[in-house]
Design an enzyme around this catalytic site. Structure first.
Site: not given
Length: 625
Positions: A320, A344, A370, A412, A453
């Site tokens: 949130e 979700d 990730k 990946k 990031s």
């Protein structure tokens, strides 16, 4: 006794008063000398009469021009111009005053001219003497360090002035270098431009340069890499332009005042730029949903998409705070009002509500776990979020008539050795399969590590630099493909314009970069020296990590697209699709049972396309479950 602000103000006013009295004395001396040069007739009577009226005017003009707000150690051309204006004003006033004096006290017209020149000379000379004395005191008894500035533009001029003024270090700038032919041979504040960037190693050696300061704030990644490589060939200490030169010179602890490094400085290529408005007709006027909108990629997608603009934008995510932050940013910075939906991606009921309520026409699916090492120790969570969450979002997109669905993948996913990579590879397979069973246009994008990031390598290394090191690197030979967040977002938006039937797109990211080289560059770009100011430690590869990533499989081929830096990937399908969703249903069931070993094995089988995997034509068993 503590020095209060009132004391400081009083001291400042007292200092200005003494300076004013000194300047008035210099003005009186200039007038006296000018009158004496005019002739011996009534010199003292003339001097008294002229001073009575001229000195109050001089004091007023000096104060009004703000002469005493400038420190004499920082006297500049602008300050001299202010003094010139004051002296010209007094000279004109002196000329005009002659009309009110009797004949025996009047001065010849040449006297105001002499007075103007003499007063300007005396007022400026005292200030220059003070500046020279300060410089001499600073350098007394010390052998100055010799410095070279890279860049002869505005930033180089600013750095040169600040270095010259600094009283914190004994340093002399012996020259500047710049690739602009028009600047060769020029002098900036008396310092010559002595060569081009390619001459840095030779000039450093021949002129015994000990410090190199890089003043190229607007240079692209390729130029910065070239400069850094040239500086590496020298023995000089290399610094870059921080927020203040006092930081460079050690006036304050560098760890407390690091300048914000441009992420593109770390690329060994120029950043790819795309005119999104030229390819984003499918977004303009459409209803758009972004999953994972609070993450680094998702939030940048929201910024770029909102500028196109869509008719409606839905920011979906389960955090949130991050969703709230990007929503408020778009409202206050872009005057764009997106909707927010906290959900979700694994929650079918909430996801169905989001699709049915907002009826998106374009979906960017950026939600994912990730972190490779974390997902190795939490494989069931990775499968639920990255595999089932992707299936669910794609399935609901079809059921609700979404026009385009763009999936965000990673390098990946190629020959995955990690749980995270395997889940993203299965996500690519799901998207390709979904494209064959619906009218929704699907596409996937695959790219390397995203510089800057949240939770990625660069923020972690910067935090370690702020703490003085060491920088913890896994392996000296580890390499990765890197791109910036804007590049990643441009690729995603571009893929949406090009993809229709589940195609996969790659960005040309140049050659892979050694992580240890990137770490050393980051240290230098913060004005420090690797292995001297900040050490580097090798801690070994972590679970799931590979030394080298790949962008595609050997069986995959690249097809050019209208964008010169983006290629489409095609592969002969080795996957029997008739049981794909049955296998995914089984995978979800294993996660629900908590069977980590079996779930991991099946995930890897799916990711590596092992065995025969049928593809039922009936409704998905995941939906039935």
């Amino acid at each position: 006794m503590e020095r209060t602000p009132e004391h400081s103000k009083g001291a400042t006013r007292g200092s200005a008063a003494w300076k004013l009295l000194l300047d008035l004395g210099l003005i009186a001396a200039a007038l006296s000398l000018a009158i004496l040069l005019d002739g011996p007739t009534h010199p003292f009577q003339k001097l008294f009469a002229q001073n009575v009226l001229l000195l109050p005017l001089g004091g007023l003009l000096l104060t009004l021009r703000g002469v005493y707000r400038a420190h004499s150690r920082y006297t500049s051309v602008l300050d001299v111009l202010h003094l010139l204006q004051v002296c010209l004003g007094m000279g004109l006033a002196l000329f005009a005053l002659q009309a009110v004096f009797p004949a025996e006290l009047r001065l010849r017209p040449i006297v105001p001219v002499l007075f103007t020149l003499l007063s300007l000379t005396l007022l400026t000379s005292t200030r220059m003497v003070h500046r020279i004395r300060t410089w001499m005191r600073r350098n007394h008894g010390l052998e100055p360090e010799r410095a070279l500035i890279v860049g002869a533009g505005d930033a180089g001029e600013l750095m040169l002035r600040d270095l010259t003024r600094s009283a914190q270090k004994n340093l002399v700038v012996i020259g500047l270098v710049d690739d602009d032919p028009g600047k060769q041979g020029m002098r900036i504040h008396g310092v010559p431009v002595i060569g081009t960037l390619s001459a840095i190693p030779r000039l450093t050696r021949e002129l015994s340069v000990q410090e190199i300061f890089i003043a190229l704030p607007s240079a692209g990644g390729e130029t910065m890499r070239r400069v850094v490589d040239l500086c590496k060939q020298t023995q000089a200490r290399v610094r870059t332009l921080p927020a203040t030169t006092s930081v460079v010179l050690g006036k304050a602890r560098f760890a407390n005042q690091l300048r914000e490094v441009e992420i593109s400085d770390l690329l060994r290529r120029d950043a790819v730029k795309t005119d999104l408005k030229a390819v984003a007709e499918y977004i303009q006027g459409s209803r758009v949903m972004i999953t994972g909108a609070g993450g680094s990629i998702g939030s940048e997608l929201a910024r770029q998409v909102s500028a196109l603009p869509p008719a409606h934008l839905l920011l979906l995510g389960r955090g949130e705070n991050s969703i709230y932050e990007i929503q408020q940013e778009l409202i206050y910075r872009n005057n764009f009002h997106p909707d927010a939906f906290i959900a979700d991606v694994r929650d079918r009921q909430n996801m169905r509500l989001a699709f049915e309520t907002h009826q998106p026409e374009v979906v960017f699916h950026a939600a994912a776990h990730k972190h490779v090492p974390l997902m190795e120790t939490n494989p069931l969570e990775a499968i639920r979020n990255n595999v089932y969450g992707t299936y669910l979002a794609a399935d609901l997109a079809i059921r609700n008539g979404v026009r385009k669905f763009i999936y965000v993948s990673t390098d990946k996913a190629v020959k995955p050795s990690s749980i995270m990579g395997a889940t993203k590879r299965v996500g690519e397979i799901i998207v390709a399969a979904m494209a064959k069973r619906s009218e929704t246009e699907f596409a996937s994008v695959r790219f390397g590590n995203v510089l800057g990031s949240r939770g990625s390598l660069i923020p972690l290394l910067e935090k370690q630099i702020r703490h003085g090191g060491p920088l913890r690197i896994t392996h000296p030979e580890m390499t990765r493909f890197f791109m910036t967040i804007p590049e990643a977002v441009q690729l995603i938006v571009q893929a949406g314009a090009l993809g229709t039937r589940g195609e996969l797109f790659l960005l040309d990211m140049g050659e892979p970069i050694k992580i240890v080289d990137l770490a050393r560059d980051l240290i230098r770009l913060h004005g420090l020296e690797p292995d001297k100011d900040v050490s580097i430690e090798f801690v070994g590869t972590r679970p799931g990590e590979k030394l080298h990533e790949e962008l595609r499989y050997e069986r995959e081929s690249l097809i050019p697209t209208p964008h010169p830096k983006i290629n489409m990937v095609t592969e002969p399908s080795a996957l029997n699709e008739t049981a794909l969703f049955e296998a995914i249903a089984q995978l979800v069931e294993l996660c629900d049972r908590g069977d980590t070993t079996a779930a991991r094995a099946l995930l890897m089988d799916l990711a590596w396309s092992k065995g025969e995997i049928p593809f039922p034509k009936s409704e998905s068993p995941i939906e039935r479950s």
